[in-house]
Design a protein around this motif. Structure first.
Motif, PDB file in Angstrom:
ATOM      1  N   LEU A  21       0.838  -1.208   0.000  1.00  0.00           N
ATOM      2  CA  LEU A  21       0.000   0.000   0.000  1.00  0.00           C
ATOM      3  C   LEU A  21       0.871   1.255   0.000  1.00  0.00           C
ATOM      4  O   LEU A  21       0.621   2.205  -0.738  1.00  0.00           O
ATOM      5  N   CYS A  24       2.490   1.713  -3.463  1.00  0.00           N
ATOM      6  CA  CYS A  24       1.551   2.285  -4.448  1.00  0.00           C
ATOM      7  C   CYS A  24       1.404   3.782  -4.223  1.00  0.00           C
ATOM      8  O   CYS A  24       1.407   4.577  -5.171  1.00  0.00           O
ATOM      9  N   ASN A  25       1.275   4.161  -2.944  1.00  0.00           N
ATOM     10  CA  ASN A  25       1.103   5.566  -2.597  1.00  0.00           C
ATOM     11  C   ASN A  25       2.325   6.389  -3.034  1.00  0.00           C
ATOM     12  O   ASN A  25       2.193   7.461  -3.626  1.00  0.00           O
ATOM     13  N   VAL A  39      -3.229  16.020  -9.799  1.00  0.00           N
ATOM     14  CA  VAL A  39      -4.091  15.016  -9.178  1.00  0.00           C
ATOM     15  C   VAL A  39      -3.393  14.560  -7.896  1.00  0.00           C
ATOM     16  O   VAL A  39      -2.161  14.454  -7.890  1.00  0.00           O
ATOM     17  N   PRO A  40      -4.125  14.323  -6.802  1.00  0.00           N
ATOM     18  CA  PRO A  40      -3.448  13.825  -5.604  1.00  0.00           C
ATOM     19  C   PRO A  40      -2.755  12.487  -5.901  1.00  0.00           C
ATOM     20  O   PRO A  40      -3.360  11.602  -6.510  1.00  0.00           O
ATOM     21  N   THR A  42      -2.050  10.030  -4.124  1.00  0.00           N
ATOM     22  CA  THR A  42      -2.631   8.862  -3.495  1.00  0.00           C
ATOM     23  C   THR A  42      -3.738   8.245  -4.368  1.00  0.00           C
ATOM     24  O   THR A  42      -3.968   7.045  -4.341  1.00  0.00           O
ATOM     25  N   VAL A  43      -4.394   9.077  -5.198  1.00  0.00           N
ATOM     26  CA  VAL A  43      -5.435   8.556  -6.102  1.00  0.00           C
ATOM     27  C   VAL A  43      -4.790   7.736  -7.228  1.00  0.00           C
ATOM     28  O   VAL A  43      -5.304   6.687  -7.623  1.00  0.00           O
ATOM     29  N   GLY A  45      -2.048   6.165  -6.793  1.00  0.00           N
ATOM     30  CA  GLY A  45      -1.688   4.954  -6.052  1.00  0.00           C
ATOM     31  C   GLY A  45      -2.854   3.988  -5.976  1.00  0.00           C
ATOM     32  O   GLY A  45      -2.693   2.777  -6.155  1.00  0.00           O
ATOM     33  N   LEU A  46      -4.053   4.530  -5.730  1.00  0.00           N
ATOM     34  CA  LEU A  46      -5.279   3.705  -5.667  1.00  0.00           C
ATOM     35  C   LEU A  46      -5.514   3.017  -7.016  1.00  0.00           C
ATOM     36  O   LEU A  46      -5.831   1.823  -7.072  1.00  0.00           O
ATOM     37  N   LEU A  47      -5.329   3.768  -8.104  1.00  0.00           N
ATOM     38  CA  LEU A  47      -5.553   3.197  -9.442  1.00  0.00           C
ATOM     39  C   LEU A  47      -4.516   2.114  -9.748  1.00  0.00           C
ATOM     40  O   LEU A  47      -4.837   1.100 -10.365  1.00  0.00           O
ATOM     41  N   MET A  49      -3.076   0.177  -7.509  1.00  0.00           N
ATOM     42  CA  MET A  49      -3.488  -0.995  -6.735  1.00  0.00           C
ATOM     43  C   MET A  49      -4.648  -1.710  -7.427  1.00  0.00           C
ATOM     44  O   MET A  49      -4.681  -2.940  -7.508  1.00  0.00           O
ATOM     45  N   LEU A  50      -5.571  -0.939  -7.956  1.00  0.00           N
ATOM     46  CA  LEU A  50      -6.724  -1.507  -8.660  1.00  0.00           C
ATOM     47  C   LEU A  50      -6.261  -2.294  -9.892  1.00  0.00           C
ATOM     48  O   LEU A  50      -6.757  -3.401 -10.165  1.00  0.00           O
ATOM     49  N   LEU A  53      -4.774  -5.580  -8.752  1.00  0.00           N
ATOM     50  CA  LEU A  53      -5.821  -6.537  -8.376  1.00  0.00           C
ATOM     51  C   LEU A  53      -6.512  -7.097  -9.617  1.00  0.00           C
ATOM     52  O   LEU A  53      -6.850  -8.281  -9.670  1.00  0.00           O
ATOM     53  N   ALA A  54      -6.694  -6.234 -10.619  1.00  0.00           N
ATOM     54  CA  ALA A  54      -7.353  -6.691 -11.849  1.00  0.00           C
ATOM     55  C   ALA A  54      -6.497  -7.743 -12.547  1.00  0.00           C
ATOM     56  O   ALA A  54      -7.014  -8.705 -13.113  1.00  0.00           O
TER      57      ALA A  54
ATOM     58  N   PRO B  80      -1.431   5.508   2.521  1.00  0.00           N
ATOM     59  CA  PRO B  80      -1.652   4.083   2.268  1.00  0.00           C
ATOM     60  C   PRO B  80      -3.094   3.648   2.527  1.00  0.00           C
ATOM     61  O   PRO B  80      -3.610   2.776   1.824  1.00  0.00           O
ATOM     62  N   VAL B  83      -5.113   4.232  -0.534  1.00  0.00           N
ATOM     63  CA  VAL B  83      -4.843   3.191  -1.534  1.00  0.00           C
ATOM     64  C   VAL B  83      -5.650   1.934  -1.197  1.00  0.00           C
ATOM     65  O   VAL B  83      -6.159   1.244  -2.087  1.00  0.00           O
ATOM     66  N   ALA B  86      -9.010   0.632  -2.702  1.00  0.00           N
ATOM     67  CA  ALA B  86      -9.073  -0.189  -3.914  1.00  0.00           C
ATOM     68  C   ALA B  86      -9.579  -1.595  -3.607  1.00  0.00           C
ATOM     69  O   ALA B  86     -10.230  -2.218  -4.448  1.00  0.00           O
ATOM     70  N   PHE B  90     -12.698  -3.237  -5.414  1.00  0.00           N
ATOM     71  CA  PHE B  90     -12.487  -4.358  -6.337  1.00  0.00           C
ATOM     72  C   PHE B  90     -13.435  -5.510  -6.016  1.00  0.00           C
ATOM     73  O   PHE B  90     -14.044  -6.101  -6.910  1.00  0.00           O
ATOM     74  N   GLU B 151      -4.390  20.522  -4.099  1.00  0.00           N
ATOM     75  CA  GLU B 151      -4.110  20.783  -5.524  1.00  0.00           C
ATOM     76  C   GLU B 151      -4.702  22.109  -5.993  1.00  0.00           C
ATOM     77  O   GLU B 151      -4.114  22.789  -6.820  1.00  0.00           O
ATOM     78  N   ALA B 228     -11.205  13.674  -8.176  1.00  0.00           N
ATOM     79  CA  ALA B 228      -9.769  13.956  -8.041  1.00  0.00           C
ATOM     80  C   ALA B 228      -9.136  14.225  -9.393  1.00  0.00           C
ATOM     81  O   ALA B 228      -8.209  15.025  -9.505  1.00  0.00           O
ATOM     82  N   PRO B 232      -9.374  19.329 -10.240  1.00  0.00           N
ATOM     83  CA  PRO B 232      -8.196  20.193 -10.397  1.00  0.00           C
ATOM     84  C   PRO B 232      -8.009  20.675 -11.831  1.00  0.00           C
ATOM     85  O   PRO B 232      -7.642  21.830 -12.064  1.00  0.00           O
TER      86      PRO B 232
END
Lengths: 132, 239
Positions: A21, A24-25, A39-40, A42-43, A45-47, A49-50, A53-54, B80, B83, B86, B90, B151, B228, B232
């Protein structure tokens, strides 16, 4: 019920999941800095991680446990942000009524808009499916 | 190396650790109150923990920056933890993807209405530009909203507080509001709450039903990602 893994192994997996985690961040933050994306990080990072997982097509057990734990205690991590408002008391006092009215009106509007839009389209598509 | 310097650093660390411990202890107590109140959105654990700390800092005349030496550890974990959104997304997306059409439309409509109404109302009522910027991402889940706020030149701490109050308002009022406008579909109710009231709305939606909660969580995460990326960019385009 799956067999229980030994505790030492589970702790190791939790640590690895947390590191994943964090990684990714950090990578998300790096990408945003490197390419100047507004864009932040962390977002991103979320993508990432997604996407991982995919590709895996499943959630590793340790990762799921760490995610559930962190997300169930999200409120703890907001406390310092809440306390930080103390640094902006003058601004909040100056804009108090605009803030209160905006919070109420905008939240009502967004709730209605999201709920109605969903229901409207759901009825339309369900009907079309039924007509087929 | 002088002893005075070492002593100073040590004392600073001890104090930071003290604030961190106090925060965690108050949070645990706040969770107790929250569960005693049966998860009522008004008994919000962030408020219940933050308000006593704010009072202590004010009475003891300690600057917030000194408290944040300890608080920064918790703020760091927010990255974290964001993150980690997700993972449930999922898992849940499989259950909701059949309804992708209503979700896409509701997401777009809900997030646009949320951002435009908060910016317009705030601006028309004469709020200062920092306040308006901090209000813009208020329906997005807190950790993402704080990032967006940063941002576009808002104040992340204010945004965090706005998100929490937005969530409480949405969670308390949603059933009455939905009844008023005739939204009865559990999926629509959940998705609307997720888009408009983030994590607090999602907790409330799970009290209504598993379906509402699942759709709410997905709505919350999608709204966070979309806002997000778009907010911005639009902000830069129009300012």
């Amino acid at each position: 019920m799956a067999r229980k893994r030994p505790l030492a192994l589970r702790i190791l997996l939790w640590a690895l999941a947390f590191l994943a985690l964090v990684a990714c961040n950090e990578v998300g933050g790096y990408i945003c800095d490197r390419f100047g994306l507004p864009v932040p990080g962390t977002v991103i990072g979320l993508l990432i991680m997604l996407a991982v997982l995919a590709v895996l097509r499943r959630v590793p057990e340790g990762l799921n446990e760490v995610a559930v734990y962190l997300l169930s205690h999200l409120n703890l991590f907001y406390v310092p942000a809440g306390v930080g408002v103390l640094g902006y008391v003058a601004l909040v006092a100056r804009d108090f009524w605009p803030i209160v009215i905006t919070l109420f009106v905008s939240t009502f509007l967004a709730t209605i808009a999201g709920g109605l839009a969903f229901q409207f389209v759901a009825r339309a598509t369900d009907k079309r499916e039924a007509d087929k | 190396m002088s002893d005075i310097g070492g002593d100073f650093i040590f004392r600073g660390m001890a104090e930071a650790l003290g604030w961190l411990t106090l925060t965690i202890v108050l949070y645990i107590a706040a969770r107790r109150v929250q569960s005693a109140a049966k998860g009522n959105p008004l008994a919000n654990s962030v408020l219940l923990a933050a308000v006593p700390i704010m009072m202590i800092l004010t009475v003891a005349d300690v600057p917030v920056s000194q408290y944040q030496e300890g608080g920064i550890v918790l703020l760091w974990i927010l990255g974290p933890a964001t993150v980690a959104l997700a993972v449930p997304f999922f898992i849940n997306f499989i259950h909701v993807r059949a309804a992708w059409k209503p979700m896409a439309v509701a997401l777009l409509v809900g997030s646009v209405v949320a951002v435009i109404s908060s910016v317009l109302i705030g601006h028309l009522l004469g709020a200062s530009i920092e306040t308006v910027r901090s209000l813009a991402p208020k329906t997005v889940t807190t950790p993402i909203a704080m990032g967006i706020s940063e941002e576009i030149g808002g104040i992340p701490e204010l945004t965090a507080a706005f998100v929490i109050f937005t969530g409480i308002i949405g969670a308390v009022a949603a059933s009455a509001v939905f009844k008023l406008v005739g939204v009865s579909d559990a999926r629509a109710r959940g998705f609307g709450m997720g888009v408009a009231a983030g994590g607090i709305g999602t907790a409330r939606a799970f009290q209504e039903s598993l379906i509402a909660g699942t759709f709410s969580g997905v709505g919350m995460t999608l709204n966070g990602i979309i806002t997000a990326i778009l907010l911005p960019l639009l902000w830069l385009a129009f300012s």
